[in-house]
Design a protein around this motif. Structure first.
Motif, PDB file in Angstrom:
ATOM      1  N   GLN A   1      -3.883  30.815 -47.149  1.00 51.32           N
ATOM      2  CA  GLN A   1      -2.636  30.950 -46.403  1.00 51.32           C
ATOM      3  C   GLN A   1      -2.867  31.484 -44.991  1.00 51.32           C
ATOM      4  O   GLN A   1      -2.256  31.011 -44.026  1.00 51.32           O
ATOM      5  N   VAL A   2      -3.721  32.489 -44.876  1.00 50.81           N
ATOM      6  CA  VAL A   2      -4.006  33.057 -43.552  1.00 50.81           C
ATOM      7  C   VAL A   2      -4.687  32.022 -42.666  1.00 50.81           C
ATOM      8  O   VAL A   2      -4.381  31.900 -41.467  1.00 50.81           O
ATOM      9  N   TYR A   3      -5.615  31.274 -43.230  1.00 56.79           N
ATOM     10  CA  TYR A   3      -6.288  30.217 -42.480  1.00 56.79           C
ATOM     11  C   TYR A   3      -5.272  29.247 -41.883  1.00 56.79           C
ATOM     12  O   TYR A   3      -5.324  28.918 -40.684  1.00 56.79           O
ATOM     13  N   GLU A   4      -4.335  28.785 -42.696  1.00 60.31           N
ATOM     14  CA  GLU A   4      -3.319  27.842 -42.216  1.00 60.31           C
ATOM     15  C   GLU A   4      -2.464  28.473 -41.122  1.00 60.31           C
ATOM     16  O   GLU A   4      -2.119  27.822 -40.131  1.00 60.31           O
TER      17      GLU A   4
ATOM     18  N   GLU B   1      -5.915  39.925 -27.027  1.00 64.36           N
ATOM     19  CA  GLU B   1      -4.606  39.876 -27.674  1.00 64.36           C
ATOM     20  C   GLU B   1      -4.795  40.066 -29.175  1.00 64.36           C
ATOM     21  O   GLU B   1      -5.590  39.363 -29.802  1.00 64.36           O
ATOM     22  N   VAL B   2      -4.068  41.000 -29.753  1.00 64.57           N
ATOM     23  CA  VAL B   2      -4.218  41.330 -31.168  1.00 64.57           C
ATOM     24  C   VAL B   2      -3.137  40.623 -31.983  1.00 64.57           C
ATOM     25  O   VAL B   2      -1.949  40.703 -31.670  1.00 64.57           O
ATOM     26  N   LEU B   3      -3.572  39.936 -33.028  1.00 67.34           N
ATOM     27  CA  LEU B   3      -2.672  39.304 -33.996  1.00 67.34           C
ATOM     28  C   LEU B   3      -2.824  40.040 -35.320  1.00 67.34           C
ATOM     29  O   LEU B   3      -3.924  40.112 -35.862  1.00 67.34           O
ATOM     30  N   CYS B   4      -1.739  40.611 -35.823  1.00 66.72           N
ATOM     31  CA  CYS B   4      -1.788  41.391 -37.054  1.00 66.72           C
ATOM     32  C   CYS B   4      -1.194  40.580 -38.195  1.00 66.72           C
ATOM     33  O   CYS B   4      -0.086  40.043 -38.074  1.00 66.72           O
ATOM     34  N   VAL B   5      -1.916  40.495 -39.288  1.00 72.01           N
ATOM     35  CA  VAL B   5      -1.481  39.690 -40.427  1.00 72.01           C
ATOM     36  C   VAL B   5      -0.563  40.503 -41.333  1.00 72.01           C
ATOM     37  O   VAL B   5      -0.847  41.656 -41.643  1.00 72.01           O
TER      38      VAL B   5
ATOM     39  N   ARG C   1       5.878  33.791 -40.612  1.00 77.49           N
ATOM     40  CA  ARG C   1       5.946  35.039 -41.375  1.00 77.49           C
ATOM     41  C   ARG C   1       4.614  35.776 -41.449  1.00 77.49           C
ATOM     42  O   ARG C   1       4.588  36.962 -41.742  1.00 77.49           O
ATOM     43  N   TRP C   2       3.502  35.141 -41.190  1.00 73.26           N
ATOM     44  CA  TRP C   2       2.200  35.753 -41.425  1.00 73.26           C
ATOM     45  C   TRP C   2       1.670  36.556 -40.241  1.00 73.26           C
ATOM     46  O   TRP C   2       0.904  37.491 -40.424  1.00 73.26           O
TER      47      TRP C   2
ATOM     48  N   LEU D   1     -11.251  39.500 -47.046  1.00 75.37           N
ATOM     49  CA  LEU D   1     -10.368  38.417 -46.645  1.00 75.37           C
ATOM     50  C   LEU D   1     -10.811  37.814 -45.317  1.00 75.37           C
ATOM     51  O   LEU D   1     -10.837  36.588 -45.147  1.00 75.37           O
ATOM     52  N   GLY D   2     -11.200  38.664 -44.362  1.00 77.65           N
ATOM     53  CA  GLY D   2     -11.681  38.172 -43.077  1.00 77.65           C
ATOM     54  C   GLY D   2     -12.896  37.282 -43.226  1.00 77.65           C
ATOM     55  O   GLY D   2     -13.027  36.252 -42.545  1.00 77.65           O
TER      56      GLY D   2
END
Length: 258
Positions: free
Chosen positions: A81-84, A54-58, A14-15, A105-106
């Motif tokens: 949560q984002v780290y995991e 490659e872009v990963l959007c949270v 989901r993230w 957050l980053g």
């Protein structure tokens, strides 16, 4: 830079949203939205980046396809949560780009990667946000709904059509308020500086960050630091996408020069 969710999206727990999969890319760029923002804010940037990135959007909980999930109203809780969620994506070099709250957050995600996994990000790009140690007393999250909407209108980062849709606006205000609470109550905890390069990007007319507050990011890394100033306010990104794409591409290809 707003865009709806689109075909090609992939959901990792989901993230993570991967709008434009590039399995042969050399590096991944994780994009973290601002307060009230969603993963789709970065769709145009994802499309514009070269095939080498490659872009990963949270996607934060409480919005779009995650609108029924409990909200998180603290940066450390979001960072955990984002780290995991990012751990499965650390099989190749990984950089972080965050705007406004997303920059704080980053930084916290980068700290967790370096501390918990001894994984040094390729770079941290902190956009539209003062350094973690540059404190400001802010209370937008304590305003009533009308006051919160007025803040969004002043920053010019929200679609005017959305601001004019009373029913939809009231639906998303809880998530926006939670994000503002997270951003405004975030308190930096002193610790070792990052090892990765840090670049701070700001607009020269941004009421949310001064040049000195942005320059203070230099104290949060033992790696190279750069400050990039663009014409514009808090959401200068939309006006300067080609320049920002070039800056990111150069920094990711030659991180020692960031």
């Amino acid at each position: 830079m707003n865009s709806p969710l689109t075909e090609g999206t992939e959901d990792n727990g989901r993230w993570i949203r991967r709008f434009h999969p590039r399995p042969d890319s050399r590096v991944r760029l994780v994009c973290l939205p601002h307060a009230g923002g969603s993963a789709s804010f970065y769709f145009p940037l994802s499309r514009a980046m070269p095939a080498t990135v490659e872009v990963l959007c949270v996607q934060y909980p409480g919005r779009q396809d995650r609108r029924t999930e409990p909200l998180l109203d603290s940066v450390p809780a979001l960072a955990d949560q984002v780290y995991e969620a990012l751990l499965p994506w650390t099989d190749r070099p990984l950089a972080l780009f965050g705007h406004s709250m997303g920059a704080s957050l980053g930084y916290e995600v980068a700290r967790r990667l370096e501390r918990r996994r001894d994984f040094v990000p390729t770079a941290l790009f902190a956009s539209g946000r003062r350094a973690p140690s540059a404190y400001r007393a802010e209370t937008v999250h304590l305003r009533d709904d009308d006051g919160l909407v007025e803040e969004m209108r002043e920053l010019s980062g929200t679609d005017p059509q959305l601001l004019g849709d009373e029913e939809l606006l009231r639906m998303i205000l809880p998530a926006i308020r939670a994000d503002y609470r997270a951003a405004e109550t975030y308190t930096w905890e002193p610790g070792p500086p990052l090892r990765c390069p840090v670049t701070s990007l700001i607009g020269d007319d941004d009421p949310k960050v001064t040049r000195d507050e942005a320059a203070a990011w230099s104290a949060h890394t033992e790696g190279p630091f750069a400050l990039e100033v663009f014409p514009g306010g808090h959401f200068f990104l939309a006006r300067h996408q080609p320049e920002i794409v070039r800056l990111l591409t150069t920094g990711l290809e030659t991180p020692e020069r960031v």
